[in-house]
Write an enzyme that holds these catalytic residues in place. Sequence first.
Site, PDB file in Angstrom:
ATOM      1  N   THR A   1      28.684   0.589 -16.051  1.00 27.94           N
ATOM      2  CA  THR A   1      28.102   1.663 -15.238  1.00 27.94           C
ATOM      3  C   THR A   1      27.064   1.002 -14.327  1.00 27.94           C
ATOM      4  O   THR A   1      26.715  -0.164 -14.511  1.00 27.94           O
ATOM      5  CB  THR A   1      27.393   2.716 -16.112  1.00 27.94           C
ATOM      6  OG1 THR A   1      26.256   2.121 -16.747  1.00 27.94           O
ATOM      7  CG2 THR A   1      28.314   3.281 -17.177  1.00 27.94           C
TER       8      THR A   1
ATOM      9  N   VAL B   1      22.879  -4.911 -21.513  1.00 27.18           N
ATOM     10  CA  VAL B   1      21.885  -4.596 -20.481  1.00 27.18           C
ATOM     11  C   VAL B   1      22.269  -5.313 -19.195  1.00 27.18           C
ATOM     12  O   VAL B   1      22.534  -6.512 -19.183  1.00 27.18           O
ATOM     13  CB  VAL B   1      20.470  -5.007 -20.946  1.00 27.18           C
ATOM     14  CG1 VAL B   1      19.466  -4.774 -19.824  1.00 27.18           C
ATOM     15  CG2 VAL B   1      20.075  -4.217 -22.193  1.00 27.18           C
ATOM     16  N   LYS B   2      22.325  -4.519 -18.117  1.00 27.86           N
ATOM     17  CA  LYS B   2      22.724  -5.083 -16.821  1.00 27.86           C
ATOM     18  C   LYS B   2      21.468  -5.329 -15.999  1.00 27.86           C
ATOM     19  O   LYS B   2      20.665  -4.410 -15.799  1.00 27.86           O
ATOM     20  CB  LYS B   2      23.614  -4.060 -16.123  1.00 27.86           C
ATOM     21  CG  LYS B   2      24.698  -4.617 -15.266  1.00 27.86           C
ATOM     22  CD  LYS B   2      25.522  -3.437 -14.753  1.00 27.86           C
ATOM     23  CE  LYS B   2      26.663  -3.855 -13.908  1.00 27.86           C
ATOM     24  NZ  LYS B   2      27.278  -2.677 -13.267  1.00 27.86           N
ATOM     25  N   VAL B   3      21.313  -6.570 -15.543  1.00 26.08           N
ATOM     26  CA  VAL B   3      20.141  -6.914 -14.724  1.00 26.08           C
ATOM     27  C   VAL B   3      20.624  -7.518 -13.409  1.00 26.08           C
ATOM     28  O   VAL B   3      21.689  -8.140 -13.358  1.00 26.08           O
ATOM     29  CB  VAL B   3      19.212  -7.936 -15.449  1.00 26.08           C
ATOM     30  CG1 VAL B   3      18.700  -7.381 -16.778  1.00 26.08           C
ATOM     31  CG2 VAL B   3      19.903  -9.272 -15.668  1.00 26.08           C
TER      32      VAL B   3
ATOM     33  N   ALA C   1      24.713  -0.977 -19.193  1.00 21.32           N
ATOM     34  CA  ALA C   1      23.740   0.023 -18.740  1.00 21.32           C
ATOM     35  C   ALA C   1      22.701  -0.736 -17.916  1.00 21.32           C
ATOM     36  O   ALA C   1      22.088  -1.690 -18.412  1.00 21.32           O
ATOM     37  CB  ALA C   1      23.090   0.697 -19.943  1.00 21.32           C
TER      38      ALA C   1
END
Length: 218
Positions: free
Chosen positions: A27, A82-84, A56
Site C-alpha cells: 500500500t 514498514v515502507k520508507v 504500510a
Amino acid sequence: MKFFVDTADVAEIKDLAASGLLDGVTTNPSLIMKAGRPMLDVIKEICAVVPGPVSAEVTAVEHKKMLEEGRKLAKLARNVTVKVPLTPDGLKTCKVLTSEGTMVNVTLCFSAAQALLAAKAGASFVSPFVGRLDDIGQDGMYLIDEIMTIYRQYPHFKTEVLVASVRHTQHVVQAAKLGAHVATVPPNILRQLFKHVLTDNGLKAFLDDWAKTGQSIL
Ligand code: E4P
C-alpha cells in the site's frame, strides 16, 4: 517469483487471496486515500487476510518521527513491512527498524545507486518503480536488469527486488525473466495475467463438444 497486490482495497485483496496466488500486499498513502478509510484499520484487516508481507508506508520525512511511525506500524501485526522512502532519513530508519527485527521496504527507488544503498541499509525489499520511469521516457526494466546484476555480485545481500509501478502484464513477464524476486501488481493487471483469448476459445470448443457426447464425469 512472488506476487504482491498493489492496493488498499480489502474486498479486492480478499477476492485475489482466494486464488491462492497472493504472497503479499503493498500500500502507499495514495492507495490509502483511494480506499477512503483509516489507514491503521485497513492495514490490520489486510494483515489478517494475507499472511505474507504487507507494506504500510510512513509519512514523516524526518528520521526520528519516521522511526516512531515505523515502530507503531510494525506493532499492528507480525507481517507488517514498514515502507520508507529512499532518502538519507529513510535509510537511517531502515537500518534501525531492521536491527529491531522489522521488515522494511525501501520505496521510490529510481536508480541502481539507490538500490545499492537500500541493500547496504539491510532492507528486506527495495521497490524500483518501473512504470514511472517509462512514463518519463526512460526504460524501467533496464533498471531492474542493472539492480539484479549488481545484487548477484554480492550474495550476502538479503534485499529482495520488488518490482513496483507495474503498468501491464509484460512488465511482470520481463521482471520474471530478469529473476526479480517480487512484482507488486494492481488487481486488474493481476487478473489479466490469467487471460488469453485462445484459452477462452479453446475451453468453449471443448465444452461444446463434451456436451454433444451426452456424458458426465460425476
Ligand atoms: C508500490 O509499492 C508502489 O507504491 C506502487 O507500485 C506505485 O505505483 P504507481 O506508479 O502506479 O503509483
